[in-house]
Design a protein around this motif. Structure first.
Motif, PDB file in Angstrom:
ATOM      1  N   PRO A  18      52.503  91.735  33.644  1.00  0.00           N
ATOM      2  CA  PRO A  18      51.709  90.609  32.949  1.00  0.00           C
ATOM      3  C   PRO A  18      50.535  90.390  33.968  1.00  0.00           C
ATOM      4  N   ASN A  19      50.717  90.598  35.290  1.00  0.00           N
ATOM      5  CA  ASN A  19      49.419  90.297  36.183  1.00  0.00           C
ATOM      6  C   ASN A  19      48.591  91.633  36.365  1.00  0.00           C
ATOM      7  N   GLN A  20      48.878  92.781  35.594  1.00  0.00           N
ATOM      8  CA  GLN A  20      48.181  93.933  35.844  1.00  0.00           C
ATOM      9  C   GLN A  20      46.913  93.707  34.666  1.00  0.00           C
ATOM     10  N   ALA A  21      45.557  94.132  35.348  1.00  0.00           N
ATOM     11  CA  ALA A  21      44.515  94.224  34.556  1.00  0.00           C
ATOM     12  C   ALA A  21      44.037  95.696  34.590  1.00  0.00           C
ATOM     13  N   GLY A  22      43.418  96.194  33.476  1.00  0.00           N
ATOM     14  CA  GLY A  22      42.922  97.605  33.527  1.00  0.00           C
ATOM     15  C   GLY A  22      41.483  97.539  33.472  1.00  0.00           C
ATOM     16  N   TRP A  23      41.006  98.791  33.913  1.00  0.00           N
ATOM     17  CA  TRP A  23      39.549  99.307  33.892  1.00  0.00           C
ATOM     18  C   TRP A  23      39.410 100.403  33.342  1.00  0.00           C
ATOM     19  N   TYR A  24      38.313 100.355  32.097  1.00  0.00           N
ATOM     20  CA  TYR A  24      38.044 101.425  31.279  1.00  0.00           C
ATOM     21  C   TYR A  24      37.376 102.690  32.041  1.00  0.00           C
ATOM     22  N   LYS A  25      38.054 103.600  32.478  1.00  0.00           N
ATOM     23  CA  LYS A  25      37.714 104.914  33.179  1.00  0.00           C
ATOM     24  C   LYS A  25      36.377 105.452  32.913  1.00  0.00           C
ATOM     25  N   TYR A  26      36.617 105.506  31.557  1.00  0.00           N
ATOM     26  CA  TYR A  26      35.283 106.321  31.060  1.00  0.00           C
ATOM     27  C   TYR A  26      33.772 105.702  30.964  1.00  0.00           C
ATOM     28  N   GLY A  27      33.822 104.249  31.434  1.00  0.00           N
ATOM     29  CA  GLY A  27      32.823 103.695  31.668  1.00  0.00           C
ATOM     30  C   GLY A  27      32.140 103.640  33.177  1.00  0.00           C
ATOM     31  N   PRO A  28      31.081 102.982  33.220  1.00  0.00           N
ATOM     32  CA  PRO A  28      30.642 102.690  34.972  1.00  0.00           C
ATOM     33  C   PRO A  28      31.748 102.150  35.823  1.00  0.00           C
ATOM     34  N   ILE A  29      31.846 102.639  37.056  1.00  0.00           N
ATOM     35  CA  ILE A  29      32.688 102.073  37.930  1.00  0.00           C
ATOM     36  C   ILE A  29      32.115 100.638  38.323  1.00  0.00           C
TER      37      ILE A  29
ATOM     38  N   GLY B 184      47.984  87.522  23.901  1.00  0.00           N
ATOM     39  CA  GLY B 184      46.663  86.708  23.922  1.00  0.00           C
ATOM     40  C   GLY B 184      47.359  85.045  23.951  1.00  0.00           C
ATOM     41  N   ILE B 185      46.557  84.201  24.646  1.00  0.00           N
ATOM     42  CA  ILE B 185      46.719  82.875  24.471  1.00  0.00           C
ATOM     43  C   ILE B 185      45.293  82.320  24.792  1.00  0.00           C
ATOM     44  N   GLY B 186      45.111  80.964  24.174  1.00  0.00           N
ATOM     45  CA  GLY B 186      44.058  80.505  24.522  1.00  0.00           C
ATOM     46  C   GLY B 186      43.039  80.157  23.279  1.00  0.00           C
ATOM     47  N   ALA B 187      42.969  78.911  22.908  1.00  0.00           N
ATOM     48  CA  ALA B 187      42.673  78.701  21.372  1.00  0.00           C
ATOM     49  C   ALA B 187      41.423  77.695  21.357  1.00  0.00           C
ATOM     50  N   ILE B 188      40.512  77.648  20.395  1.00  0.00           N
ATOM     51  CA  ILE B 188      39.607  76.500  20.233  1.00  0.00           C
ATOM     52  C   ILE B 188      39.831  76.015  19.032  1.00  0.00           C
ATOM     53  N   MET B 189      40.083  74.602  19.268  1.00  0.00           N
ATOM     54  CA  MET B 189      40.562  73.809  17.851  1.00  0.00           C
ATOM     55  C   MET B 189      39.774  72.542  18.010  1.00  0.00           C
ATOM     56  N   ALA B 190      38.960  72.312  16.836  1.00  0.00           N
ATOM     57  CA  ALA B 190      38.098  71.130  16.757  1.00  0.00           C
ATOM     58  C   ALA B 190      37.006  71.168  17.865  1.00  0.00           C
TER      59      ALA B 190
ATOM     60  N   ASN C 208      48.492  86.150  27.669  1.00  0.00           N
ATOM     61  CA  ASN C 208      49.925  86.090  27.785  1.00  0.00           C
ATOM     62  C   ASN C 208      50.777  87.029  27.181  1.00  0.00           C
ATOM     63  N   THR C 209      52.035  87.221  27.435  1.00  0.00           N
ATOM     64  CA  THR C 209      52.927  88.126  26.763  1.00  0.00           C
ATOM     65  C   THR C 209      54.141  87.173  26.458  1.00  0.00           C
ATOM     66  N   LYS C 210      55.207  87.758  25.942  1.00  0.00           N
ATOM     67  CA  LYS C 210      56.140  87.029  25.271  1.00  0.00           C
ATOM     68  C   LYS C 210      57.016  86.457  26.563  1.00  0.00           C
ATOM     69  N   SER C 211      56.766  86.751  27.633  1.00  0.00           N
ATOM     70  CA  SER C 211      57.673  86.185  28.851  1.00  0.00           C
ATOM     71  C   SER C 211      56.694  84.874  29.568  1.00  0.00           C
ATOM     72  N   GLY C 212      55.319  84.749  28.982  1.00  0.00           N
ATOM     73  CA  GLY C 212      54.430  83.582  29.392  1.00  0.00           C
ATOM     74  C   GLY C 212      53.311  84.021  29.837  1.00  0.00           C
ATOM     75  N   ALA C 213      52.442  83.217  30.623  1.00  0.00           N
ATOM     76  CA  ALA C 213      51.033  83.483  30.950  1.00  0.00           C
ATOM     77  C   ALA C 213      50.921  84.806  31.733  1.00  0.00           C
ATOM     78  N   ALA C 214      49.783  85.500  31.393  1.00  0.00           N
ATOM     79  CA  ALA C 214      49.403  86.490  31.936  1.00  0.00           C
ATOM     80  C   ALA C 214      48.110  86.696  32.917  1.00  0.00           C
ATOM     81  N   VAL C 215      47.623  87.673  33.150  1.00  0.00           N
ATOM     82  CA  VAL C 215      46.372  87.769  34.239  1.00  0.00           C
ATOM     83  C   VAL C 215      45.247  86.993  33.986  1.00  0.00           C
ATOM     84  N   PHE C 216      44.752  87.049  32.464  1.00  0.00           N
ATOM     85  CA  PHE C 216      43.652  86.338  32.126  1.00  0.00           C
ATOM     86  C   PHE C 216      43.997  85.144  31.397  1.00  0.00           C
ATOM     87  N   SER C 217      45.065  84.285  31.820  1.00  0.00           N
ATOM     88  CA  SER C 217      45.531  83.005  31.003  1.00  0.00           C
ATOM     89  C   SER C 217      44.605  82.095  31.457  1.00  0.00           C
ATOM     90  N   ARG C 218      43.449  82.065  32.127  1.00  0.00           N
ATOM     91  CA  ARG C 218      42.867  81.200  32.658  1.00  0.00           C
ATOM     92  C   ARG C 218      41.112  81.416  32.430  1.00  0.00           C
TER      93      ARG C 218
END
Length: 281
Positions: free
Chosen positions: A165-176, A43-49, A190-200
């Motif tokens: 890192p560019n893989q997103a996942g859908w919870y299959k037991y919920g609505p489609i 994960g990445i993305g912080a709120i500070m001040a 993010n992952t150890k290698s850098g930004a991931a699918v939801f970095s922005r």
């Protein structure tokens, strides 16, 4: 409708998902009541001040939802889906902000409803046997495959592999996506290698669009209603996973301050969206 393990009773924060419901359409009553607790992801993305900034961790972050005292690094599915009555969203003030870089993200009140839809939603689609396979958000240059996420033997929700890192996942037991109720999509920031699918993801704001491609050749478009940042110790499970009368979408990732000692972030970023258009691909 949605198989999964059952513990019964309210969640550890006093919310009983079984009390949430929606007005059924086409004689079908769907209910998704899940509680996600922290798992081991990036994960990445912080709120500070009061301002959002990127922090680049050296370790993996925990995942989505409030941490359970007995399972601090797991995402646990609790309570079976059962029908209930829908509380009119229009009768409540949500407090979920518009989102975007020009509006610092904050958490809504614990009892707040999801944000009101931007547009009049169309009828949900019938979705038996359908699978979503791709998500696109042009606002942040995102085009990513969707994989199905289930639960494992320990009743924890599976997560997208850190090796993709560019893989997103859908919870299959919920609505489609496109079906009545809240569809849930999870992704790393993010992952150890850098930004991931939801970095922005935190750049999204009310009025932006999200498209999901499905195996039945439909592309379902959702319009963002609002975005919030909440502490993982006060995750709004009822607001996120409670029933809706329309087809809705929730995108969830990590945010807040990164703790290098624990390898965890403090918060979650949650995007709320409502179905606004359907078309054949």
């Amino acid at each position: 409708m949605y198989p999964g393990p059952s513990h019964g009773g309210p969640d550890p924060y006093g919310h009983d998902p079984r009390g949430a419901g929606r007005t059924p359409r086409s004689g079908r009553s769907l209910l998704l009541s899940v509680l996600l607790v922290a798992g081991s992801l990036g994960g990445i993305g912080a709120i500070m001040a009061g301002m959002l900034t990127y922090l680049t961790p050296a370790a993996e972050d925990e995942y989505y939802g409030p941490p359970m005292p007995v399972a601090a690094n797991a995402m646990e599915l609790q309570n079976p889906p059962v029908p209930g009555e829908q509380n009119p969203v229009s009768a409540l003030s949500s407090g979920v902000g518009p989102g975007g870089l020009d509006a610092p993200l904050t958490a809504a009140a614990p009892t707040a409803a999801p944000p009101l839809p931007v547009v009049q939603p169309p009828e949900p689609l019938k979705s038996n046997g359908v699978k979503p396979y791709r998500i696109a958000i042009s606002k942040i240059g995102l085009l990513a495959p969707l994989m199905a996420l289930g639960v494992d033997a320990k009743k924890t929700i599976q997560t997208p592999p850190l090796s993709k890192p560019n893989q997103a996942g859908w919870y299959k037991y919920g609505p489609i996506p496109g079906q009545q109720g809240p569809s849930v999509v999870l992704g790393h920031v993010n992952t150890k290698s850098g930004a991931a699918v939801f970095s922005r993801l935190k750049e999204i704001k009310r009025g932006d669009t999200i498209k999901v491609s499905r195996s039945d050749k439909y592309v379902v478009e959702f319009t963002v209603d609002g975005v919030e940042q909440v502490s993982k110790t006060a995750f709004p499970s009822k607001r996120v996973y409670g029933n809706t009368g329309e087809a809705t979408l929730r995108l969830i990732t990590c945010g807040g301050v990164y703790n290098r000692k624990t390898g965890h972030y403090t918060d979650n970023i949650i995007v709320y969206a409502t179905l606004s258009k359907t078309r054949r691909a």
